[in-house]
Design a protein around this motif. Sequence first.
Motif, PDB file in Angstrom:
ATOM      1  N   GLU A  26       0.812  -1.209   0.000  1.00  0.00           N
ATOM      2  CA  GLU A  26       0.000   0.000   0.000  1.00  0.00           C
ATOM      3  C   GLU A  26       0.852   1.269   0.000  1.00  0.00           C
ATOM      4  OE1 GLU A  26      -3.466   2.110   2.758  1.00  0.00           O
ATOM      5  OE2 GLU A  26      -3.157  -0.069   2.852  1.00  0.00           O
ATOM      6  N   GLY A  27       0.460   2.209  -0.840  1.00  0.00           N
ATOM      7  CA  GLY A  27       1.079   3.523  -0.857  1.00  0.00           C
ATOM      8  C   GLY A  27       2.408   3.602  -1.583  1.00  0.00           C
ATOM      9  N   ALA A  28       2.752   2.575  -2.346  1.00  0.00           N
ATOM     10  CA  ALA A  28       4.051   2.558  -3.032  1.00  0.00           C
ATOM     11  C   ALA A  28       3.883   2.569  -4.548  1.00  0.00           C
ATOM     12  CB  ALA A  28       4.865   1.342  -2.599  1.00  0.00           C
TER      13      ALA A  28
ATOM     14  N   PRO B 112      -0.480  -1.592  -7.074  1.00  0.00           N
ATOM     15  CA  PRO B 112      -1.788  -1.967  -6.534  1.00  0.00           C
ATOM     16  C   PRO B 112      -1.719  -3.139  -5.565  1.00  0.00           C
ATOM     17  CG  PRO B 112      -1.547  -2.829  -8.742  1.00  0.00           C
ATOM     18  CD  PRO B 112      -0.327  -1.991  -8.482  1.00  0.00           C
ATOM     19  N   THR B 113      -2.716  -3.217  -4.694  1.00  0.00           N
ATOM     20  CA  THR B 113      -2.853  -4.342  -3.768  1.00  0.00           C
ATOM     21  C   THR B 113      -4.254  -4.935  -3.806  1.00  0.00           C
ATOM     22  OG1 THR B 113      -3.482  -2.848  -1.965  1.00  0.00           O
ATOM     23  CG2 THR B 113      -1.137  -3.372  -2.185  1.00  0.00           C
ATOM     24  N   THR B 114      -5.181  -4.250  -4.466  1.00  0.00           N
ATOM     25  CA  THR B 114      -6.579  -4.675  -4.460  1.00  0.00           C
ATOM     26  C   THR B 114      -7.054  -5.029  -5.862  1.00  0.00           C
ATOM     27  OG1 THR B 114      -7.250  -2.357  -4.683  1.00  0.00           O
ATOM     28  CG2 THR B 114      -7.155  -3.269  -2.444  1.00  0.00           C
ATOM     29  N   LEU B 115      -8.116  -5.822  -5.924  1.00  0.00           N
ATOM     30  CA  LEU B 115      -8.722  -6.195  -7.208  1.00  0.00           C
ATOM     31  C   LEU B 115      -9.691  -5.096  -7.614  1.00  0.00           C
ATOM     32  CD1 LEU B 115      -9.229  -9.991  -6.505  1.00  0.00           C
ATOM     33  CD2 LEU B 115      -7.716  -9.001  -8.224  1.00  0.00           C
ATOM     34  N   THR B 116      -9.147  -4.084  -8.245  1.00  0.00           N
ATOM     35  CA  THR B 116      -9.903  -2.875  -8.554  1.00  0.00           C
ATOM     36  C   THR B 116      -9.617  -2.416  -9.973  1.00  0.00           C
ATOM     37  OG1 THR B 116      -8.056  -1.695  -7.502  1.00  0.00           O
ATOM     38  CG2 THR B 116     -10.070  -1.957  -6.202  1.00  0.00           C
ATOM     39  N   TRP B 117     -10.553  -1.632 -10.500  1.00  0.00           N
ATOM     40  CA  TRP B 117     -10.328  -0.958 -11.763  1.00  0.00           C
ATOM     41  C   TRP B 117     -10.850   0.471 -11.637  1.00  0.00           C
ATOM     42  CZ3 TRP B 117     -13.510   1.214 -15.599  1.00  0.00           C
ATOM     43  CH2 TRP B 117     -14.887   1.139 -15.372  1.00  0.00           C
ATOM     44  N   GLY B 118     -10.335   1.349 -12.468  1.00  0.00           N
ATOM     45  CA  GLY B 118     -10.783   2.727 -12.455  1.00  0.00           C
ATOM     46  C   GLY B 118     -10.384   3.417 -13.737  1.00  0.00           C
ATOM     47  N   ILE B 119     -10.947   4.584 -13.949  1.00  0.00           N
ATOM     48  CA  ILE B 119     -10.629   5.374 -15.133  1.00  0.00           C
ATOM     49  C   ILE B 119      -9.551   6.388 -14.772  1.00  0.00           C
ATOM     50  CG2 ILE B 119     -11.527   7.011 -16.830  1.00  0.00           C
ATOM     51  CD1 ILE B 119     -14.211   5.574 -16.644  1.00  0.00           C
ATOM     52  N   ASP B 120      -8.417   6.258 -15.417  1.00  0.00           N
ATOM     53  CA  ASP B 120      -7.253   7.119 -15.172  1.00  0.00           C
ATOM     54  C   ASP B 120      -6.962   7.269 -13.682  1.00  0.00           C
ATOM     55  OD1 ASP B 120      -5.057   8.593 -15.793  1.00  0.00           O
ATOM     56  OD2 ASP B 120      -6.130  10.415 -16.378  1.00  0.00           O
ATOM     57  N   ASN B 121      -6.920   6.124 -12.992  1.00  0.00           N
ATOM     58  CA  ASN B 121      -6.658   6.085 -11.552  1.00  0.00           C
ATOM     59  C   ASN B 121      -5.413   5.237 -11.328  1.00  0.00           C
ATOM     60  OD1 ASN B 121      -6.637   5.575  -8.769  1.00  0.00           O
ATOM     61  ND2 ASN B 121      -8.867   5.593  -8.627  1.00  0.00           N
ATOM     62  N   ARG B 122      -4.361   5.825 -10.785  1.00  0.00           N
ATOM     63  CA  ARG B 122      -3.097   5.128 -10.614  1.00  0.00           C
ATOM     64  C   ARG B 122      -3.000   4.355  -9.303  1.00  0.00           C
ATOM     65  NH1 ARG B 122      -1.330   9.482 -13.983  1.00  0.00           N
ATOM     66  NH2 ARG B 122       0.101   8.754 -15.623  1.00  0.00           N
ATOM     67  N   THR B 123      -4.088   4.224  -8.574  1.00  0.00           N
ATOM     68  CA  THR B 123      -4.064   3.446  -7.335  1.00  0.00           C
ATOM     69  C   THR B 123      -4.738   2.091  -7.500  1.00  0.00           C
ATOM     70  OG1 THR B 123      -6.161   4.296  -6.458  1.00  0.00           O
ATOM     71  CG2 THR B 123      -4.188   5.609  -6.031  1.00  0.00           C
ATOM     72  N   VAL B 124      -5.241   1.786  -8.691  1.00  0.00           N
ATOM     73  CA  VAL B 124      -5.985   0.542  -8.908  1.00  0.00           C
ATOM     74  C   VAL B 124      -5.145  -0.459  -9.700  1.00  0.00           C
ATOM     75  CG1 VAL B 124      -8.216   1.702  -8.812  1.00  0.00           C
ATOM     76  CG2 VAL B 124      -7.048   1.462 -11.017  1.00  0.00           C
ATOM     77  N   ALA B 125      -5.627  -1.695  -9.748  1.00  0.00           N
ATOM     78  CA  ALA B 125      -4.912  -2.744 -10.488  1.00  0.00           C
ATOM     79  C   ALA B 125      -5.025  -2.556 -11.993  1.00  0.00           C
ATOM     80  CB  ALA B 125      -5.444  -4.116 -10.084  1.00  0.00           C
ATOM     81  N   LEU B 126      -6.227  -2.147 -12.435  1.00  0.00           N
ATOM     82  CA  LEU B 126      -6.491  -1.996 -13.868  1.00  0.00           C
ATOM     83  C   LEU B 126      -6.935  -0.572 -14.142  1.00  0.00           C
ATOM     84  CD1 LEU B 126      -8.474  -5.328 -14.424  1.00  0.00           C
ATOM     85  CD2 LEU B 126      -6.018  -4.941 -14.669  1.00  0.00           C
ATOM     86  N   ARG B 127      -6.108   0.168 -14.863  1.00  0.00           N
ATOM     87  CA  ARG B 127      -6.370   1.585 -15.149  1.00  0.00           C
ATOM     88  C   ARG B 127      -6.869   1.721 -16.585  1.00  0.00           C
ATOM     89  NH1 ARG B 127      -1.716   5.701 -16.648  1.00  0.00           N
ATOM     90  NH2 ARG B 127      -2.796   7.715 -16.578  1.00  0.00           N
ATOM     91  N   ALA B 128      -8.152   2.008 -16.727  1.00  0.00           N
ATOM     92  CA  ALA B 128      -8.728   2.216 -18.050  1.00  0.00           C
ATOM     93  C   ALA B 128      -8.382   3.620 -18.531  1.00  0.00           C
ATOM     94  CB  ALA B 128     -10.237   2.030 -18.001  1.00  0.00           C
ATOM     95  N   LEU B 129      -7.987   3.696 -19.806  1.00  0.00           N
ATOM     96  CA  LEU B 129      -7.609   4.983 -20.399  1.00  0.00           C
ATOM     97  C   LEU B 129      -8.421   5.191 -21.680  1.00  0.00           C
ATOM     98  CD1 LEU B 129      -3.787   4.667 -19.784  1.00  0.00           C
ATOM     99  CD2 LEU B 129      -5.287   6.345 -18.735  1.00  0.00           C
ATOM    100  N   PRO B 130      -9.722   5.478 -21.528  1.00  0.00           N
ATOM    101  CA  PRO B 130     -10.575   5.708 -22.688  1.00  0.00           C
ATOM    102  C   PRO B 130     -10.542   7.168 -23.112  1.00  0.00           C
ATOM    103  CG  PRO B 130     -11.911   5.730 -20.721  1.00  0.00           C
ATOM    104  CD  PRO B 130     -10.479   5.527 -20.264  1.00  0.00           C
ATOM    105  N   GLY B 131     -11.207   7.465 -24.241  1.00  0.00           N
ATOM    106  CA  GLY B 131     -11.329   8.856 -24.634  1.00  0.00           C
ATOM    107  C   GLY B 131     -11.167   9.121 -26.113  1.00  0.00           C
ATOM    108  N   HIS B 132     -10.297   8.381 -26.781  1.00  0.00           N
ATOM    109  CA  HIS B 132     -10.036   8.641 -28.194  1.00  0.00           C
ATOM    110  C   HIS B 132     -10.023   7.316 -28.943  1.00  0.00           C
ATOM    111  CE1 HIS B 132      -7.962   9.888 -31.903  1.00  0.00           C
ATOM    112  NE2 HIS B 132      -8.361  11.117 -31.605  1.00  0.00           N
TER     113      HIS B 132
END
Length: 452
Positions: A315-317, A320-340
């Motif tokens: 944590e905090g390094a 990721p440590t959790t089974l998570t996804w997000g949009i342009d989020n650098r704290t999750v396991a899977l970072r979605a980068l949509p837009g173009h």
Amino acid sequence: MTIEEILAYVKQHPSAKVKVAVADIDGVLRGKYISTEKFLSVLEGRLGFCDVTFGWDMADMAYDNAKYTGWHTGYPDAQVKLDLQTFRKIPWENDLPFFLGDFVNDQHQPLYTCPRQLLQKIRSEAEDLGFKAYFSQEFEWFNFAETPESAHHKNFQQLQPLSPGMFGYSILRGSLKNTYMTALFELLCKFGIPVEGLHTETGPGVYEAAIKYAGILEAADQAILFKTAVKEIAYQHGIMATFMAKISEHLPGCSGHVHQSLWDKENKHNLFYKDNDPDKMSDLMKSYIAGQLYCLPYILPMIAPTINSYKRLVEGAWAPTTLTWGIDNRTVALRALPGHSKTTRLETRVVGSDTNPYLALSACLAAGLYGIKNNLVLDKAATQGNGYKDISNGVLPGSLQEATKKMKESPLAVSLFGAEFVEHFTLTREWECKQYAKAVTDWEMKRYFEII
């Protein structure tokens, strides 16, 4: 270059030799120089290469638990088919011809222990579904003003970083050792590894490089050659480069993030993009993400393959440590980068710089395809804010031992990669755990020597 042009170049090179390499299970390139005459003689046949390549670890210690080869087989030669499409000129070796190879069995079929062959198998599955996979891997790594001799003499302690302090994205630090940084950028590009960006990262002597995306097999070739090429170029400048996932508990780790997207076979449409979706993400992309979320706990050793990998996933390094996804989020396991339509992609942030690119990319693609094949719905909402606190979908295994056990016992892993590969690979990870279990560490000496 055409095949005819490649062969003409090899024949006329003044060195009268060729450099060839294969990847072992840890992503270490093993290779040799062979004469031009020998090279030409094996083009239509096979090159013999001792099968101990898959019978020992990265320190050349023979496995005592492997079934593929060992003392019980006598370590015969395996057969390597050179891939002429991997031709490169090594600019720091007088433009010497270079080729990668694939291991095959006696029936000329892919060898189940060969990481590059596994990736080609997963790529074929994507193509059968009508997809063209485009990937890239970016790397962070530490650089030290040391040589192999000085590092060994210091027992790898108190090494001198190339530059002091924490100074990410520093224009100033980039000029400090500019001869080395310039050599990296220029020579890597000449070697057929197109570097899109190169900069300092936070941490003493840390660099980060982004490699241009390519078809998934070419992307993996570029990634594995990048790591070895950086080390060789560093040697020439009196520098040692390391891609360990974690150098110090006081510093961030080194990532090997994998960027990925699926296109149609004509390369005209990014199938992850959907214009009328609120987040510009297609249902295909959402199923792909759902597949990775579901599979991650069972494929983790392929993207976090060493004891040291799990020192980074804390944590905090910035890992990721959790089974998570997000949009342009650098704290999750899977970072979605949509837009173009051209750039929409997924970044798998679990992957460290210590990975075997062939296995890491195989794992990412196979897991994503699992989601597509099974019409998985991304029913977990995107994480907002701190992904370390979002444990609603679970957490990643915390050690190589735990992760290996999950993979070994998983029918899912077998369905993705085949029983023979899963058995061989998990046996090598169990070996790695055993080697660590019997080692006495500096931490133990400092903690127990005087007090107990």
